[in-house]
Design an enzyme around this catalytic site. Structure first.
Site, short mmCIF file in Angstrom:
data_model
loop_
_atom_site.label_atom_id
_atom_site.label_comp_id
_atom_site.label_asym_id
_atom_site.label_seq_id
_atom_site.Cartn_x
_atom_site.Cartn_y
_atom_site.Cartn_z
N GLU A 257 0.96 -1.17 0.02
CA GLU A 257 0.04 -0.13 0.06
C GLU A 257 0.65 1.07 0.16
O GLU A 257 1.50 1.31 0.94
CB GLU A 257 -0.83 0.06 1.33
CG GLU A 257 -1.80 -1.08 1.33
CD GLU A 257 -3.00 -1.30 0.29
OE1 GLU A 257 -3.11 -0.23 -0.29
OE2 GLU A 257 -3.49 -2.37 0.18
N CYS A 296 -3.31 8.60 3.64
CA CYS A 296 -2.90 8.23 2.04
C CYS A 296 -3.93 8.15 0.97
O CYS A 296 -4.03 8.24 -0.12
CB CYS A 296 -2.70 6.54 2.26
SG CYS A 296 -3.93 5.60 3.10
P1 NAP Z 1 7.97 5.07 4.80
O1 NAP Z 1 9.03 6.08 4.92
O2 NAP Z 1 8.23 4.42 3.34
O3 NAP Z 1 8.10 3.96 5.85
C1 NAP Z 1 7.13 2.91 5.94
C2 NAP Z 1 7.67 1.79 6.98
O4 NAP Z 1 8.95 1.27 6.11
C3 NAP Z 1 8.32 2.11 8.27
O5 NAP Z 1 7.84 1.18 9.28
C4 NAP Z 1 9.65 2.44 7.89
O6 NAP Z 1 10.32 2.35 9.13
C5 NAP Z 1 9.76 0.94 7.20
N1 NAP Z 1 11.13 0.99 6.16
C6 NAP Z 1 11.69 2.04 5.78
N2 NAP Z 1 12.93 1.51 4.90
C7 NAP Z 1 12.72 0.21 5.07
C8 NAP Z 1 13.49 -0.68 4.45
N3 NAP Z 1 14.45 -0.48 3.86
N4 NAP Z 1 13.24 -1.84 4.72
C9 NAP Z 1 12.36 -2.41 5.46
N5 NAP Z 1 11.32 -1.37 6.20
C10 NAP Z 1 11.66 0.06 5.97
O7 NAP Z 1 6.70 5.65 4.85
P2 NAP Z 1 5.99 6.83 6.02
O8 NAP Z 1 6.85 7.82 5.78
O9 NAP Z 1 6.07 6.06 7.41
O10 NAP Z 1 4.63 6.70 5.66
C11 NAP Z 1 4.19 7.75 4.78
C12 NAP Z 1 3.91 7.12 3.31
O11 NAP Z 1 2.53 6.10 3.61
C13 NAP Z 1 3.04 8.23 2.62
O12 NAP Z 1 3.55 8.35 1.32
C14 NAP Z 1 1.65 7.47 2.41
O13 NAP Z 1 0.93 7.78 1.09
C15 NAP Z 1 1.81 6.12 2.51
N6 NAP Z 1 0.82 5.48 2.97
C16 NAP Z 1 -0.23 4.75 2.25
C17 NAP Z 1 -1.14 4.01 2.71
C18 NAP Z 1 -2.08 3.20 1.96
O14 NAP Z 1 -2.94 2.33 2.58
N7 NAP Z 1 -1.90 3.24 0.57
C19 NAP Z 1 -1.66 4.16 4.19
C20 NAP Z 1 -0.81 4.95 4.90
C21 NAP Z 1 0.42 5.68 4.42
P3 NAP Z 1 11.06 3.30 9.98
O15 NAP Z 1 9.93 4.24 10.51
O16 NAP Z 1 11.68 2.84 11.23
O17 NAP Z 1 11.89 4.06 8.89
#
Ligand code: NAP
Length: 522
Positions: A257, A296
């Site tokens: 997602e 999102c």
């Molecule tokens: P993110 O930076 O991609 O992080 C998401 C998760 O991935 C966090 O738990 C992060 O851990 C982890 N992560 C980061 N790098 C990783 C790696 N190399 N390997 C494994 N895990 C890793 O996203 P975010 O900033 O938390 O969230 C915002 C984004 O989420 C927005 O773009 C939004 O659109 C999207 N979103 C989408 C939905 C949907 O249902 N489509 C819902 C909510 C949000 P850490 O925090 O420890 O870095």
């Protein structure tokens, strides 16, 4: 002493390690909690969850597991005040915005408890009726869905620490699959607290629920082929995960997602001041500003007939000006903070990118903050007006994860649909009109690139569930850019946590499957 968010693995809380990350209040800057770095022994811990949690869950029927979900929901209902306090401090959200996460999560858990109860004493699900394979009709094929033998790893985004856990864990646990959750570090406290409450109450069998806070290092390496991964976060992280050998070589089933350039569309029949015009404006403002635009599903692109650009811009700007932004502890505050100063900087950078092809119709940065310092993560809402709908590119490419939306003028329905498709796959599009034929044909056209199409006429103006709200009975997820995932959708969600197998056998054997299975009726 600052709270340390320790990991729960192998059925026990791990000792605190040296703090590596600090969680802060995005409004005051106060340090709230810390997490450690990379977790040790993940392969063994995952093996424990598969060995202990899976069989214990799968020994129960769907109805027994559903009762367990209902118990978990009830015990968390009693602790909601504490969850609201954590959300206020760590996410900087008003009570109304915290409710979207907390009440949304508990509602989804309750929803799956009810659905599961109706599945009764069964242990497997029959998909469709048996099909005849032999001329004498004795040899037949029945598609049977059985819970997977592995675990479900959830890597979650920062914006829904409560809902993000339970919207995934409810169908997984109902399916009989143990869960390991890795919340986004910056808001991990609420997820950690809920997991701790459920574990302490002893509602779930050992190994059914584990949590890793802090670093994601090593999580994907610990997956084996029968596990599943459900990720929510940015498209960039999703792309990194997809290339990991667990997914690329071992075919670990993955649901992604990611971010999305959702659209909302005002119909060609609207006139300034008409009921449908007012509905569109009210809902756009709500959907832009709920959780400070950090959903999102928020409408990043607002498509309106070209002739109405000015009228819609003025009406939306007027409503945005009335929203006080600042410290959620002040009862006058209508919109709280972004989750961190890093998110604030990222949103401001994105805004500058979009502003290169748009005019600023309402500038939230010019409004004073309520009880908050300009160095906090509070960001006023901003409305942009795209100058040339056909030439603009960034508005269809760059998601500003904050209270920002761009008005885009369209010529006719075909043009509007084409603009919506330029998001290259989104979670949701909404359509506002009083013309049923227009809405039906537009919804059909948008369905090809959107996981959900939300259609609003004045008739449902007061009762529709909201463009941005994810209802557990409807699928959530979108094609292409949005990650290509699919969650929720009632019992459809159970499919991800089951393995479908075609049992080809004599009819007399297939009949015996009936004792332990129930028909999956969607
Ligand atoms: P993110 O930076 O991609 O992080 C998401 C998760 O991935 C966090 O738990 C992060 O851990 C982890 N992560 C980061 N790098 C990783 C790696 N190399 N390997 C494994 N895990 C890793 O996203 P975010 O900033 O938390 O969230 C915002 C984004 O989420 C927005 O773009 C939004 O659109 C999207 N979103 C989408 C939905 C949907 O249902 N489509 C819902 C909510 C949000 P850490 O925090 O420890 O870095």
């Amino acid at each position: 002493m600052t709270l340390f968010l320790n990991n729960y693995l192998n059925g026990e809380w791990q000792a605190a390690s040296s703090p590596v990350h600090t969680l802060t209040d995005p409004v005051t800057g106060e340090a709230l909690a810390t997490t450690g770095g990379a977790a040790a022994g993940l392969s063994d811990a995952f093996a424990y969850a598969r060995r202990e949690g899976g069989p214990a869950l799968q020994a129960m029927s769907y109805a027994q597991r559903a009762a367990m979900l209902a118990d978990a929901m009830k015990l968390m209902q009693a602790k909601k005040d504490e969850y609201y306090a954590i959300s206020l401090a760590n996410s900087g959200t008003t009570k109304t915005d915290s409710a979207v996460d907390i009440e949304g999560g508990l509602f989804t858990l309750g929803y799956y408890a009810k659905l599961g109860a109706a599945l009764g004493d069964a242990h497997t699900l029959r998909d469709g009726a048996a099909g005849i394979l032999s001329k004498d009709q004795l040899f037949q094929s029945q598609h049977l869905m059985v819970p997977i033998r592995g675990l479900a790893l959830f890597i979650n985004a920062f914006n829904f620490p409560a809902w993000g856990l339970w919207e995934k864990a409810a169908p997984a646990l109902l399916s009989g699959v143990p869960v390991v959750v890795k919340p986004a570090t910056v808001t991990a406290w609420l997820t950690h607290r809920m997991v701790a409450d459920v574990i302490e109450a002893g509602v779930l069998p050992k190994g059914a629920l584990s949590i890793v806070c802090g670093s994601s290092a090593g999580l994907l390496d610990a997956l084996t082929p029968f596990d599943v991964l459900s990720f929510t976060g940015s498209a960039d992280t999703a792309a990194t995960l997809r290339s990991h050998p667990s997914l690329a070589r071992d075919s670990v089933r993955a649901n992604m997602e990611a971010d999305s350039l959702n659209a909302t569309m005002l119909g060609e029949d609207a006139q300034p001041g008409s009921p449908v015009f007012e509905l569109f404006v009210d809902n756009l403002v709500k959907d832009m500003t709920i959780k400070s635009g950090q959903r999102c599903t928020a409408p990043r692109r607002a498509l309106v007939p070209k002739v109405l650009m000015h009228a819609v811009g003025e009406a939306v700007a007027g409503r945005l000006a009335a929203i006080r932004v600042g410290n959620p502890r002040n009862p006058e505050t209508g919109m709280g903070s972004l989750v961190s100063r890093a998110q604030f900087d990222s949103a401001r950078e994105g805004l500058a990118l979009l502003a290169a092809e748009a005019s600023v119709l309402f500038d939230g940065a010019a409004q004073p903050l309520l009880d908050a310092d300009p160095s906090s993560a509070c960001m006023g809402p901003t409305l942009l007006g795209v100058r040339d709908a056909d030439a603009a590119t960034e508005v269809h490419r760059h998601e500003v994860f904050g209270p920002v939306s761009s008005l885009i003028g369209y010529r006719d329905a075909a043009h509007a649909i084409d603009i919506a498709h330029r998001g290259m796959g989104s979670l949701v599009a909404s359509v506002y009109s009083a013309d049923n034929d227009w809405m039906a044909s537009t919804a059909e056209a948008l369905a090809a690139s959107h996981g959900r199409v939300h259609v609003v006429s004045p008739e449902v103006g007061k009762t529709h569930t909201g463009h941005g709200n994810v209802m557990p009975g409807s699928v959530h997820g979108g094609p292409g850019r949005a990650g290509g995932g699919e969650e929720l959708g009632g019992l459809r969600a159970l499919g991800f946590y089951h393995r479908k197998s075609a049992i080809q056998a004599p009819a007399s054997v297939l009949e015996r499957l009936g004792g332990r299975s129930t028909a999956l009726t969607l």
